[in-house]
Design an enzyme around this catalytic site. Structure first.
Site, PDB file in Angstrom:
ATOM      1  CD1 TRP A 101      -1.877   5.961  -7.009  1.00 43.12           C
ATOM      2  CD2 TRP A 101      -3.941   6.375  -6.243  1.00 43.12           C
ATOM      3  NE1 TRP A 101      -2.734   5.980  -8.082  1.00 43.12           N
ATOM      4  CE2 TRP A 101      -3.995   6.235  -7.641  1.00 43.12           C
ATOM      5  CE3 TRP A 101      -5.112   6.656  -5.542  1.00 43.12           C
ATOM      6  CZ2 TRP A 101      -5.188   6.359  -8.353  1.00 43.12           C
ATOM      7  CZ3 TRP A 101      -6.305   6.783  -6.251  1.00 43.12           C
ATOM      8  CH2 TRP A 101      -6.331   6.634  -7.642  1.00 43.12           C
ATOM      9  CG  ASP A 168      -1.805   1.322  -2.659  1.00 37.66           C
ATOM     10  OD1 ASP A 168      -2.134   0.314  -3.324  1.00 37.66           O
ATOM     11  OD2 ASP A 168      -2.201   2.476  -2.926  1.00 37.66           O
ATOM     12  CE  LYS A 192      -5.206   1.199 -11.015  1.00 39.55           C
ATOM     13  NZ  LYS A 192      -5.162   1.555  -9.626  1.00 39.55           N
TER      14      LYS A 192
HETATM   15  C1  LIG Z   1      -5.608   2.710  -8.731  1.00 37.18           C
HETATM   16  C2  LIG Z   1      -4.880   2.863  -7.464  1.00 37.18           C
HETATM   17  C3  LIG Z   1      -5.533   3.168  -6.261  1.00 37.18           C
HETATM   18  C4  LIG Z   1      -7.011   3.435  -6.187  1.00 37.18           C
HETATM   19  O1  LIG Z   1      -7.716   2.266  -6.347  1.00 37.18           O
HETATM   20  P1  LIG Z   1      -9.300   2.200  -6.279  1.00 37.18           P
HETATM   21  O2  LIG Z   1      -9.523   0.725  -6.419  1.00 37.18           O
HETATM   22  O3  LIG Z   1      -9.827   2.994  -7.424  1.00 37.18           O
HETATM   23  O4  LIG Z   1      -9.747   2.733  -4.980  1.00 37.18           O
HETATM   24  C5  LIG Z   1      -4.788   3.250  -5.114  1.00 37.18           C
HETATM   25  N1  LIG Z   1      -3.459   3.040  -5.131  1.00 37.18           N
HETATM   26  C6  LIG Z   1      -2.790   2.751  -6.266  1.00 37.18           C
HETATM   27  C7  LIG Z   1      -1.316   2.540  -6.228  1.00 37.18           C
HETATM   28  C8  LIG Z   1      -3.483   2.645  -7.466  1.00 37.18           C
HETATM   29  O5  LIG Z   1      -2.827   2.349  -8.605  1.00 37.18           O
END
Ligand SMILES: *Cc1c(COP(=O)(O)O)cnc(C)c1O
Length: 356
Positions: A101, A168, A192
């Protein structure tokens, strides 16, 4: 029918009570309409957004100089929206590269300004988190990934940084408290730990917006969504509603502190078994282990399919590891009860009896 234990990494488990109430509101919410049929300009939907925003503020202690936004495009869109809004072409942002990511976030940021990757754990397949790295002066911001969903590492505590932080938090937001005042921006895809896919939470420090020289398309400008309370265009009303139900559920259980306790119990149980059981081993440096995504391997990988079979027989789904790590990954987000982790531990113990 016995319970299915959902260990998928995302979209992921939601609290049962949330699903029951969401189903009912999908059929009939107010005035005989489904919530999905209602105008985003209607009073009931305005109330959903307002309460959801207020609960984020309450649960995470967000001060009034920040704005909580419900956006679309996933965390992946924040990879470009953040630098587009915060980073001038001649400025430099620091990124810590801790997995898939962050690698994607770095690629996008390079479109808009200078990117300095100030630390990386790529040398060991992202199985640890870099620490004690030097932080150059004058970074516009430092970008972190709090929890690496794929490899199962997690920043245990946000230390002291010279730079303002952008983070993030897609896979561990609402799992623990953090001091938002260190952050200019926090973002998280909902699917998540917060709700269904289709909505992205962003918490933006208001005075950082509007400082770059480039022109920003209306929909990609944080200011647009700040001004319009996440209602500039038609927002994902039903996903935001399900987030609201989840936020209410977190509050009812005792807030973030209750999540900390709940998640510690689950991860202690599972890592304890991984460390005890001679058939298995964890893939991550112990001090960096994630409480959300537990990655582990069998010493004898010829037994992988047999273990997945045994898990399936116990109604356990979603434990196949990401292809970049292999083995197994058990995602144990807030909504998961300890009974589900116990079910997995039972399978591991029975597996040891047969194959040990
Ligand atoms: C799942 C995830 C993403 C991507 O998320 P999307 O909503 O599919 O764009 C980015 N960063 C982390 C840490 C993730 O777990």
């Amino acid at each position: 029918m016995s319970k299915t234990h959902n260990f998928f990494a995302g979209p992921a488990i939601l609290p049962q009570d949330v699903l029951i109430e969401a189903s009912s509101s999908a059929l009939r919410y107010q005035d005989g309409l489904s919530l999905m049929e209602m105008s985003h300009r209607s009073q009931p939907i305005a109330e959903v957004f307002e309460e959801a925003e207020n609960l984020v503020v309450e649960l995470l202690n967000v001060p009034s100089d920040y704005k909580v936004l419900f956006l679309t495009g996933g965390a992946s869109s924040q990879f470009y929206m953040a630098p587009m809004n915060l980073l001038n072409a001649n400025e430099t942002a620091g990124y810590v590269d801790t997995g898939t990511w962050s690698t994607k976030a770095i690629k996008e940021a390079k479109i808009f300004g200078n990117v300095e990757v100030i630390a990386s754990s790529k040398d060991k397949n992202f199985s640890y988190l870099p620490k004690g790295f030097a932080e150059p002066e004058g970074l516009k911001y430092l970008h972190l990934t709090s929890n690496n969903t794929i490899t199962g590492t997690q920043i245990q505590e946000f230390g002291t940084y010279k730079s303002r932080l952008v983070c993030d938090m897609s896979s561990d937001i609402f799992s623990r408290p953090f001091d938002i005042s260190k952050f200019d921006l926090v973002y998280a895809g909902a699917q998540k730990n917060l709700g269904p896919s289709g909505v992205t939470l962003a918490i933006v420090k208001k005075d950082i917006v509007g400082k770059v020289e480039r022109e920003i398309p209306t929909m990609l400008n944080y200011q647009t969504h700040i001004d319009k309370n996440s209602m500039f265009n038609t927002p994902p009303t039903f996903p935001v509603y399900v987030c609201l139900l989840t936020l209410r559920w977190i509050k009812k259980l005792g807030g973030i502190e209750a999540m900390v306790k709940r998640n510690a119990e689950k991860s202690n149980l599972l890592y304890g078994e991984i460390d005890r059981n001679p058939l298995f081993y964890g893939t991550v440096e112990k001090e960096d282990r994630s409480k959300m995504n537990v990655c582990f391997l069998l010493n004898d990988d010829k037994l992988n399919d047999a273990f997945l079979d045994a898990a399936k027989k116990a109604n356990i789904v979603g434990i196949k590891g990401h292809r970049s790590v292999g083995g197994f990954r058990a995602s144990t987000y807030n909504a998961m009860d300890i009974e589900s982790v116990q079910a997995l531990v039972d399978v591991m113990q029975n597996f040891e009896k047969v194959h040990g």
